[in-house]
Design an enzyme around this catalytic site. Structure first.
Site, mmCIF file in Angstrom:
data_model
loop_
_atom_site.group_PDB
_atom_site.id
_atom_site.type_symbol
_atom_site.label_atom_id
_atom_site.label_comp_id
_atom_site.label_asym_id
_atom_site.label_seq_id
_atom_site.Cartn_x
_atom_site.Cartn_y
_atom_site.Cartn_z
ATOM 1 N N TYR A 151 1.363 9.444 7.545
ATOM 2 C CA TYR A 151 0.568 8.222 7.700
ATOM 3 C C TYR A 151 1.152 7.036 6.936
ATOM 4 O O TYR A 151 2.019 7.185 6.101
ATOM 5 C CB TYR A 151 -0.910 8.428 7.421
ATOM 6 N N GLU A 152 0.672 5.858 7.333
ATOM 7 C CA GLU A 152 1.239 4.563 6.919
ATOM 8 C C GLU A 152 2.713 4.459 7.286
ATOM 9 O O GLU A 152 3.524 3.873 6.555
ATOM 10 C CB GLU A 152 1.003 4.304 5.429
ATOM 11 N N GLY A 153 3.049 5.041 8.421
ATOM 12 C CA GLY A 153 4.418 5.024 8.911
ATOM 13 C C GLY A 153 5.121 6.321 8.603
ATOM 14 O O GLY A 153 5.261 6.687 7.433
ATOM 15 N N SER A 192 0.799 -1.231 0.000
ATOM 16 C CA SER A 192 0.000 0.000 0.000
ATOM 17 C C SER A 192 0.830 1.279 0.000
ATOM 18 O O SER A 192 0.356 2.319 -0.458
ATOM 19 C CB SER A 192 -0.935 0.018 1.220
#
Length: 408
Positions: free
Chosen positions: A385-387, A241
């Protein structure tokens, strides 16, 4: 640049570009001010079949892969990074479901995911569990044929608009990371409510909420993968993703340039267009080069990913096994390092490009009725976001060290 996209992929990009210009552009300012996701945007995505780009035709998708999804996200984000998110967040929430689901679970959930009939969301972050996902406190206690879930999740994109939430819970707190499990929890389940609506710097057209779980009963049939495998499923999901976040960041950067360059060509100072000054030209050259480098990185990764991903999907549909298990049989490589690189580079580039575009346009770019300031606000979240990008650097460094150690 020719990246070797198929004719279908080029058509997908063209369709997303048309949707962005005709549907998103007239709504983006209002959505940003009101902090609401216009329902007609979601319906347009459904009508255009943009939710199913990465899912097989058997379930109503187009049979594409990560590349198809990234192309659409990039094009939509050129106009509005916030309004592009329903496609990205539904893919993020649906990806671990599709990758780890049994054949029966796929038949139940994936058609509604592919059509956009039901929007999915991903719920991992908590007050004390951000970059350290293993610190989550939301628990799920097994009682007969269901789990009882208690806890809360913070900063959940697509918030109350989604229908299905892929939620990371602890089914065995004593085991720490090995006690994390994924559950699919549907909106309307008794005890599942929404808490605080967040007021954000950017991507304001996509609502962000707190999720609250109080004695929520979730059927065991809604468990995604085996107990204790949730963290692995999350990590695998991020591998696939994060290029989507990179594509969103690319779109934001390109969108900022698309607004800036025409303005610099018409804006005159000292009797000549601002774009004629060499210092301005050099800055534009540097920014455009970084954007193109980011695109090359993203699509080199997604095209390589899709070779294994689409093969695993094909065999999973034939065998009835999970996509994850088929990937494991193929002994495919992990894409953690490359995925992190794409997210890191493109999000940093988006922030730099959007910020410099504000500088290049001057005072007008600080005003809300000129869209460049919005690109700068939207760009920031792609670094988080997402790390966060600190985590991306950790992932990259860990992979590099492991590779060199293996070669000794």
């Amino acid at each position: 640049m020719d990246y070797g996209f198929s004719q279908l992929q080029l058509e997908i990009a063209g369709l997303a570009r048309e949707v962005a210009q005709k549907k998103l552009k007239p709504l983006r300012a209002k959505a940003d001010i009101e902090e609401k996701l216009p329902p007609e945007v979601v319906q347009e995505y459904r009508d255009s079949n943009l939710f199913g780009l990465w899912l097989p035709e058997k379930y109503g998708g187009t049979g594409g892969g990560v590349t198809d999804l990234a192309l659409a996200i990039e094009e939509l984000s050129k106009v509005c990074g916030g309004l592009a998110l329903p496609i990205a967040t539904s893919a993020l929430g649906g990806m671990p479901v599709f990758m780890w689901a049994t054949a029966e679970q796929r038949e139940k959930w994936i058609p509604a995911l592919a059509s956009g009939e039901k929007l999915f969301a991903f719920a991992l972050t908590e007050a004390e569990a951000g970059s350290d996902a293993t610190a989550l406190k939301t628990t799920a206690v097994l009682q007969g044929d269901h789990y009882v879930v208690n806890g809360s999740k913070h900063f959940i994109s697509t918030g109350e608009v989604a229908d299905c939430y892929t939620v990371a819970v602890s089914t065995n707190p004593k085991r720490g990371a090995r006690g994390i499990t994924l559950l699919l929890i549907e909106k309307g389940t008794p005890g599942f409510t929404f808490g605080k609506k967040e007021e954000k710097l950017g991507i304001r057209g996509n609502t962000t909420y707190e999720l609250v779980f109080q004695d929520v009963k979730v059927p065991v049939a809604n468990r995604i993968g085996p107990e204790g495998m949730g963290l692995l499923a999350v990590q695998e999901t991020f591998d696939y993703s994060r290029p989507g976040v990179a594509a969103q960041a690319l779109g934001i950067a390109e969108g900022a340039l698309n607004e800036t360059i025409p303005y610099l060509r018409t804006r005159k100072q000292f009797g000549q267009p601002v774009s004629s000054f060499q210092a301005i030209q050099h800055k534009l050259a540097d920014l455009a080069t970084k954007v193109e480098a980011g695109r090359a990185l993203v699509y080199a990764i997604t095209l390589a990913m899709d070779k294994d991903y689409q093969k695993a999907v094909e065999t999973a549909l034939a065998s009835g096994a999970s996509v994850h298990d088929e990937l494991k049989k193929l002994k495919t490589r992990r894409w953690t390092k490359e995925s992190a690189m794409s997210k890191l580079f493109c999000s940093d580039t988006a922030m730099e490009v959007a910020s410099e575009c504000v500088n290049l346009c001057g005072g007008i770019a600080y005003m809300r009725d000129f869209p460049v300031e919005k690109y700068m606000r939207d760009a920031k979240i792609t670094q988080i976001y997402e790390g966060t990008n600190h985590i991306q650097r950790n992932e990259i460094a860990a992979a590099l060290i492991k590779e060199y150690a293996a070669g000794e």
